[in-house]
Design a protein around this motif. Structure first.
Motif, PDB file in Angstrom:
ATOM      1  N   CYS A 169      12.975  14.118  42.250  1.00  0.00           N
ATOM      2  CA  CYS A 169      12.775  12.755  41.884  1.00  0.00           C
ATOM      3  C   CYS A 169      11.478  12.577  41.261  1.00  0.00           C
ATOM      4  O   CYS A 169      10.326  12.835  41.756  1.00  0.00           O
ATOM      5  CB  CYS A 169      12.922  11.989  43.339  1.00  0.00           C
ATOM      6  N   SER A 228      18.889  11.648  41.018  1.00  0.00           N
ATOM      7  CA  SER A 228      17.784  11.586  41.786  1.00  0.00           C
ATOM      8  C   SER A 228      17.801  11.839  43.217  1.00  0.00           C
ATOM      9  O   SER A 228      18.741  11.230  43.990  1.00  0.00           O
ATOM     10  CB  SER A 228      16.690  10.349  41.521  1.00  0.00           C
ATOM     11  N   ARG A 269      16.509  11.715  46.982  1.00  0.00           N
ATOM     12  CA  ARG A 269      15.551  11.290  47.867  1.00  0.00           C
ATOM     13  C   ARG A 269      15.396  11.656  49.249  1.00  0.00           C
ATOM     14  O   ARG A 269      14.752  10.915  49.974  1.00  0.00           O
ATOM     15  CB  ARG A 269      15.596   9.564  47.761  1.00  0.00           C
ATOM     16  N   ALA A 318      16.312  11.296  33.992  1.00  0.00           N
ATOM     17  CA  ALA A 318      15.858  10.251  34.777  1.00  0.00           C
ATOM     18  C   ALA A 318      15.179   9.089  33.676  1.00  0.00           C
ATOM     19  O   ALA A 318      14.757   9.561  32.688  1.00  0.00           O
ATOM     20  CB  ALA A 318      14.702  10.849  35.635  1.00  0.00           C
TER      21      ALA A 318
END
Lengths: 249, 249
Positions: A133, A13, A15, B38
């Motif tokens: 994300c 992910s 960010r 994820a």
């Protein structure tokens, strides 16, 4: 290993994104990829809302827990479970589709449809060298998110997806041991084997956090997850979903 | 267009496979891809059951509506929403995680987690030249499926995924017009615009069925979907899910 598998295995992910919007062509490709996903009985029970308006992004970010990368990214998508259009279809065709639309089964179908489409987008974006994300934080306050995005009843915003040019290269969090997730022919219910696996995994995760934080974070996976679950977040969800006229029967 | 996007856009469900098992290496790669997806707050709330036992496959096929490709394929996976291990984690850590585990929020999280993992598998398999078909039919009778796969409470089998060497090359079903699925900044609620889009799509789908069946099938999308929804399948789901101690509060 082919490039697609490399892309999938390389996921982490992101960010922090450059403030560089995706091109129209990139967005077209990404949405086409979303739509190419499998859909249960061809029902196509999801929608995607792309957010380019800066004020809306700002408000979404506040609602989702003030994450800066909800505002600063290349593009922001909100994936919704959507049975609103199926209600219209019932009206057009003069058929009573309401009991089905309000069933737990179709609520599940809509969630699955939306998620399959979203993961196609995630992989497509990553294959282009972009980062992504998922933003579950939008579920902190769906009443407000729904107002902001003007979603009608039978539509539930599920999660956001921030996409953009990565400005970081974080490590990959080790996943559960395969034996905990993958069972052969029947679910492995042996509690002791389960506990052994979790213990092994706790060691892996502790070492990961310790290394990543230079020894400042001392945590296990079971500790982290039990703490999170004890916290009881988003307990309004059942009421919200039913008020949206889904998962009712 | 890169090879990953080509793979994604080239998706079609395959319903006839060679009777050639996937290699262990292929299965390893596929499960690693599932785990790389994820996961909401690192919760990893899903499990995968791989079915190699011929009798089990046969029974699953009967339960899922007698689809031959549930038996004849290279490998068969069942994806489950799984909060059973989180109940164990609560016991280990001495924390009351039950209200969270029984919440609609965590039920949604488990469905989303399982679906993201599954779509990684679908793309990974297709990138290897294999074909896939999601099998929602296992939800026809989850009580029996759960017994067969020995899933504990807090675990719900969601769908199967048949994987294998394709023995057919079906056409791609056209998806909804992009304007029906993708909204900009807010949900497009204009009913007339919606209806126009559906009308346009009905023409596309009619032409597709007509061409594919040599004129024998005369159907629209709204007609097909309204008919399916009027049928009210799997209305036992709410009771089943709650008996499995999920989506309770």
């Amino acid at each position: 290993m082919n490039p697609t598998i490399e892309t999938i295995l390389n996921h982490r992910s992101i960010r922090s994104f450059e403030d560089k919007p995706l091109t129209d062509e990139q967005i077209d490709t990404i949405i086409a990829c979303a739509q190419a996903a499998a859909t249960s009985s061809f029902i196509q029970a999801y929608s995607i809302i792309g957010i380019t308006d800066r004020d809306k992004k700002q408000k979404l970010s506040e609602l989702a827990g003030k994450q800066s990368y909800v505002v600063q990214n290349g593009h922001f998508l909100v994936f919704c479970a959507d049975l609103y259009r199926h209600q219209l279809i019932g009206e057009i065709e003069g058929k009573d589709v309401i009991p089905a639309i309000e069933s737990t089964e179709k609520f599940m179908v809509a969630l699955i449809d939306a998620s399959l489409a979203a993961q196609n987008v995630a992989i497509a974006a990553e294959s282009m060298g972009l980062g992504i994300c998922y933003i579950g934080g939008i579920r902190n306050n769906l009443e407000e998110v729904s107002k902001l995005l003007k979603t009608p009843e039978r539509v539930i915003p599920l999660f956001g997806l921030a996409i953009g040019v990565p400005m970081q290269e974080p490590g990959q969090k080790p996943r559960l041991p395969r034996s905990q997730v993958y069972h052969l022919n029947e679910y492995q219910q042996d509690k002791n084997r389960y506990l052994e696996g979790l213990e092994e995994y706790n060691e892996t995760i502790s070492a990961y956090y310790e290394q990543r934080t230079g020894g400042r974070r001392n945590d296990t996976w079971t500790g982290q997850i039990a703490g999170m679950l004890e916290n009881q977040s988003r307990m309004y969800m059942k009421e919200y979903v039913q008020k949206s006229k889904l998962d009712l029967r």
